[in-house]
Design a protein around this motif. Structure first.
Motif, mmCIF file in Angstrom:
data_model
loop_
_atom_site.group_PDB
_atom_site.id
_atom_site.type_symbol
_atom_site.label_atom_id
_atom_site.label_comp_id
_atom_site.label_asym_id
_atom_site.label_seq_id
_atom_site.Cartn_x
_atom_site.Cartn_y
_atom_site.Cartn_z
ATOM 1 N N THR A 114 -8.493 -0.987 11.437
ATOM 2 C CA THR A 114 -8.678 -1.265 10.013
ATOM 3 C C THR A 114 -9.321 -0.057 9.348
ATOM 4 O O THR A 114 -10.316 0.482 9.842
ATOM 5 N N GLU A 145 -4.803 2.745 2.348
ATOM 6 C CA GLU A 145 -5.471 1.854 1.400
ATOM 7 C C GLU A 145 -6.747 1.304 2.048
ATOM 8 O O GLU A 145 -6.745 0.945 3.223
ATOM 9 N N PRO A 192 0.838 -1.208 0.000
ATOM 10 C CA PRO A 192 0.000 0.000 0.000
ATOM 11 C C PRO A 192 0.868 1.252 0.000
ATOM 12 O O PRO A 192 2.023 1.214 0.435
ATOM 13 N N LYS A 212 -0.932 -2.153 6.302
ATOM 14 C CA LYS A 212 -0.659 -3.492 5.792
ATOM 15 C C LYS A 212 -1.933 -4.006 5.139
ATOM 16 O O LYS A 212 -3.004 -3.982 5.748
ATOM 17 N N ASP A 213 -1.823 -4.447 3.875
ATOM 18 C CA ASP A 213 -3.017 -4.943 3.189
ATOM 19 C C ASP A 213 -3.296 -6.402 3.550
ATOM 20 O O ASP A 213 -2.525 -7.037 4.267
ATOM 21 N N LYS A 214 -4.425 -6.907 3.065
ATOM 22 C CA LYS A 214 -4.848 -8.264 3.432
ATOM 23 C C LYS A 214 -3.858 -9.323 2.967
ATOM 24 O O LYS A 214 -3.797 -10.407 3.531
ATOM 25 N N SER A 247 -7.143 -1.709 4.741
ATOM 26 C CA SER A 247 -5.820 -2.110 5.232
ATOM 27 C C SER A 247 -5.780 -1.953 6.752
ATOM 28 O O SER A 247 -6.588 -1.246 7.348
#
Length: 89
Positions: free
Chosen positions: A47, A29, A9, A72-74, A32
């Motif tokens: 989140t 993002e 992201p 941090k994205d999924k 995220s």
């Protein structure tokens, strides 16, 4: 065919934080996980919503404290950190 998400992201944008604030807000993002740290100590995480807005609850910090914020994205990709200094209220 499944395409893996390997793109980190973008760095979150962070709104001003003063020494009275009990949360860090900004944009990251969408969906995220946003984490706020002082050095290596985590102050909290939350989140981001579907539009990327986030609000992480923290304890009020002293003026001059440097906070670092990452997303941090999924898929587990982590953004570079955004640093911000706490200002006087």
């Amino acid at each position: 065919v499944t395409v893996a998400d390997v793109i980190a992201p973008k760095r979150p944008t962070v709104n001003k934080v003063d020494d009275n604030d009990k949360k860090v807000t900004g944009k990251a993002e969408a969906n995220s996980r946003v984490t706020v740290k002082v050095g290596s100590k985590s102050l909290g995480s939350a989140t981001a919503d579907s539009k990327g807005k986030f609000s992480v609850k923290i304890k009020a910090q002293k003026k001059g404290t440097t906070l670092s914020v990452t997303a941090k994205d999924k898929a587990g990709n982590k953004s570079s950190k955004r640093t911000i200094k706490v200002v006087k209220h």
